[in-house]
Scaffold this motif. Structure first.
Motif, PDB file in Angstrom:
ATOM      1  N   GLN A 141      48.717  14.897 103.577  1.00  0.00           N
ATOM      2  CA  GLN A 141      49.789  15.649 102.936  1.00  0.00           C
ATOM      3  C   GLN A 141      51.016  14.780 102.674  1.00  0.00           C
ATOM      4  O   GLN A 141      51.748  14.990 101.693  1.00  0.00           O
ATOM      5  CB  GLN A 141      50.175  16.872 103.786  1.00  0.00           C
ATOM      6  CG  GLN A 141      50.947  16.595 105.063  1.00  0.00           C
ATOM      7  CD  GLN A 141      50.072  16.227 106.249  1.00  0.00           C
ATOM      8  OE1 GLN A 141      48.886  15.952 106.072  1.00  0.00           O
ATOM      9  NE2 GLN A 141      50.640  16.246 107.451  1.00  0.00           N
ATOM     10  N   LEU A 142      51.241  13.772 103.525  1.00  0.00           N
ATOM     11  CA  LEU A 142      52.388  12.891 103.329  1.00  0.00           C
ATOM     12  C   LEU A 142      52.130  11.908 102.189  1.00  0.00           C
ATOM     13  O   LEU A 142      53.052  11.556 101.436  1.00  0.00           O
ATOM     14  CB  LEU A 142      52.724  12.142 104.614  1.00  0.00           C
ATOM     15  CG  LEU A 142      53.274  12.998 105.750  1.00  0.00           C
ATOM     16  CD1 LEU A 142      53.581  12.131 106.973  1.00  0.00           C
ATOM     17  CD2 LEU A 142      54.526  13.756 105.329  1.00  0.00           C
ATOM     18  N   LEU A 143      50.895  11.455 102.057  1.00  0.00           N
ATOM     19  CA  LEU A 143      50.564  10.575 100.928  1.00  0.00           C
ATOM     20  C   LEU A 143      50.801  11.294  99.601  1.00  0.00           C
ATOM     21  O   LEU A 143      51.320  10.709  98.645  1.00  0.00           O
ATOM     22  CB  LEU A 143      49.106  10.107 101.025  1.00  0.00           C
ATOM     23  CG  LEU A 143      48.761   9.200 102.205  1.00  0.00           C
ATOM     24  CD1 LEU A 143      47.274   8.903 102.227  1.00  0.00           C
ATOM     25  CD2 LEU A 143      49.556   7.898 102.149  1.00  0.00           C
ATOM     26  N   VAL A 144      50.441  12.589  99.571  1.00  0.00           N
ATOM     27  CA  VAL A 144      50.667  13.388  98.356  1.00  0.00           C
ATOM     28  C   VAL A 144      52.154  13.612  98.136  1.00  0.00           C
ATOM     29  O   VAL A 144      52.666  13.450  97.019  1.00  0.00           O
ATOM     30  CB  VAL A 144      49.935  14.740  98.460  1.00  0.00           C
ATOM     31  CG1 VAL A 144      50.322  15.649  97.290  1.00  0.00           C
ATOM     32  CG2 VAL A 144      48.433  14.532  98.483  1.00  0.00           C
ATOM     33  N   SER A 145      52.875  13.940  99.202  1.00  0.00           N
ATOM     34  CA  SER A 145      54.286  14.312  99.058  1.00  0.00           C
ATOM     35  C   SER A 145      55.179  13.134  98.680  1.00  0.00           C
ATOM     36  O   SER A 145      56.269  13.331  98.157  1.00  0.00           O
ATOM     37  CB  SER A 145      54.802  14.967 100.355  1.00  0.00           C
ATOM     38  OG  SER A 145      54.883  14.006 101.399  1.00  0.00           O
ATOM     39  N   CYS A 146      54.710  11.902  98.949  1.00  0.00           N
ATOM     40  CA  CYS A 146      55.525  10.749  98.556  1.00  0.00           C
ATOM     41  C   CYS A 146      54.997  10.068  97.290  1.00  0.00           C
ATOM     42  O   CYS A 146      55.508   9.025  96.879  1.00  0.00           O
ATOM     43  CB  CYS A 146      55.671   9.748  99.696  1.00  0.00           C
ATOM     44  SG  CYS A 146      54.189   8.865 100.179  1.00  0.00           S
ATOM     45  N   GLY A 147      53.954  10.659  96.668  1.00  0.00           N
ATOM     46  CA  GLY A 147      53.508  10.197  95.370  1.00  0.00           C
ATOM     47  C   GLY A 147      52.571   9.010  95.370  1.00  0.00           C
ATOM     48  O   GLY A 147      52.404   8.352  94.335  1.00  0.00           O
ATOM     49  N   ARG A 148      51.940   8.724  96.506  1.00  0.00           N
ATOM     50  CA  ARG A 148      51.008   7.602  96.542  1.00  0.00           C
ATOM     51  C   ARG A 148      49.787   7.890  95.681  1.00  0.00           C
ATOM     52  O   ARG A 148      49.357   9.047  95.549  1.00  0.00           O
ATOM     53  CB  ARG A 148      50.563   7.319  97.981  1.00  0.00           C
ATOM     54  CG  ARG A 148      51.672   6.870  98.904  1.00  0.00           C
ATOM     55  CD  ARG A 148      52.233   5.523  98.509  1.00  0.00           C
ATOM     56  NE  ARG A 148      51.299   4.430  98.776  1.00  0.00           N
ATOM     57  CZ  ARG A 148      51.529   3.161  98.420  1.00  0.00           C
ATOM     58  NH1 ARG A 148      52.628   2.839  97.760  1.00  0.00           N
ATOM     59  NH2 ARG A 148      50.654   2.228  98.713  1.00  0.00           N
ATOM     60  N   SER A 149      49.200   6.861  95.094  1.00  0.00           N
ATOM     61  CA  SER A 149      48.050   7.044  94.211  1.00  0.00           C
ATOM     62  C   SER A 149      46.733   7.026  94.962  1.00  0.00           C
ATOM     63  O   SER A 149      45.680   7.266  94.374  1.00  0.00           O
ATOM     64  CB  SER A 149      48.035   5.958  93.124  1.00  0.00           C
ATOM     65  OG  SER A 149      47.871   4.673  93.700  1.00  0.00           O
TER      66      SER A 149
END
Length: 214
Positions: A141-149
């Motif tokens: 969820q943090l990877l998604v929330s910070c915009g990581r690809s």
């Protein structure tokens, strides 16, 4: 009398090469980059080809020398989006113009999902011996929330590939202070990073820059 040791300050022994291409811009990023798109094939990018050729021209303009490079760092951006051919071209230009010392540290920033085992082996053949893996968090969820690809699954796939070869000096990047990141999340990321046992761990505090999505 001129101190010859002072003259050495003008002779480069390290080179940093900025590779300003990413699949997408992370929400905290204010670096100078060009976004290719998640589905884009970087090997077909005219922009990358022109940029790499421009790096070659810049290297050819260097007028100082006399000592071989002991450190080369490809930063970004996402340098692992470059093809092996383009990396080889840049390294060859550096070797021809400045020389690369035996045993030089050659570092490459890489993102999960941008390489496979064959590409790692090709890095090795080029003399690249240090990899800096941009993980940032071990929570989906943090990877998604910070915009990581990349996904968390791709993080573990990337780590497994690097460990399979077992020959690279290997570092991990993590970010603390992400939106909705709990203390338990941060502790979990640190614990998992330590379990991976990289040679180096870089931990960054989130900085909110005015031009970013955050």
């Amino acid at each position: 009398m001129i101190n010859e040791s002072c003259l050495d300050l003008d002779i480069p022994q390290a080179a940093y090469l900025h590779i300003p291409f990413c699949r997408r811009r992370c929400y905290y990023c204010d670096f100078p980059i060009s976004v290719l798109g998640v589905k884009a094939n970087p090997d077909e990018s005219e922009m990358i080809r022109e940029y790499v050729e421009a790096i070659g021209r810049e290297i050819s303009y260097i007028t100082v020398g006399g000592k071989s490079l002991t450190s080369i760092f490809f930063g970004g951006g996402t340098p692992s989006l470059l093809s092996i051919h383009n990396l080889e071209y840049i390294l060859t230009k550096l070797e021809q113009k400045l020389g690369i010392a035996q045993g030089a540290e050659i570092s490459l920033e890489i993102d999960p999902g941008t390489f496979d085992l064959a590409k790692l082996q090709a890095y090795q053949a080029l003399g690249i011996n240090r990899l800096s893996l941009g993980v940032q968090a071990f929570q989906s969820q943090l990877l998604v929330s910070c915009g990581r690809s990349h996904s968390l699954e791709e993080v573990w796939e990337a780590i497994t590939l690097i460990q399979t070869l077992g020959t690279f000096n290997f570092s991990l990047d993590l970010i603390s202070g992400l939106p909705n990141q709990s203390l338990a999340d941060w502790e979990e990321s640190l614990t998992k990073a330590i379990q991976v046992n990289p040679n180096h761990l870089s931990c960054y505090d989130l900085v909110l820059e005015p031009v970013t999505a955050f």
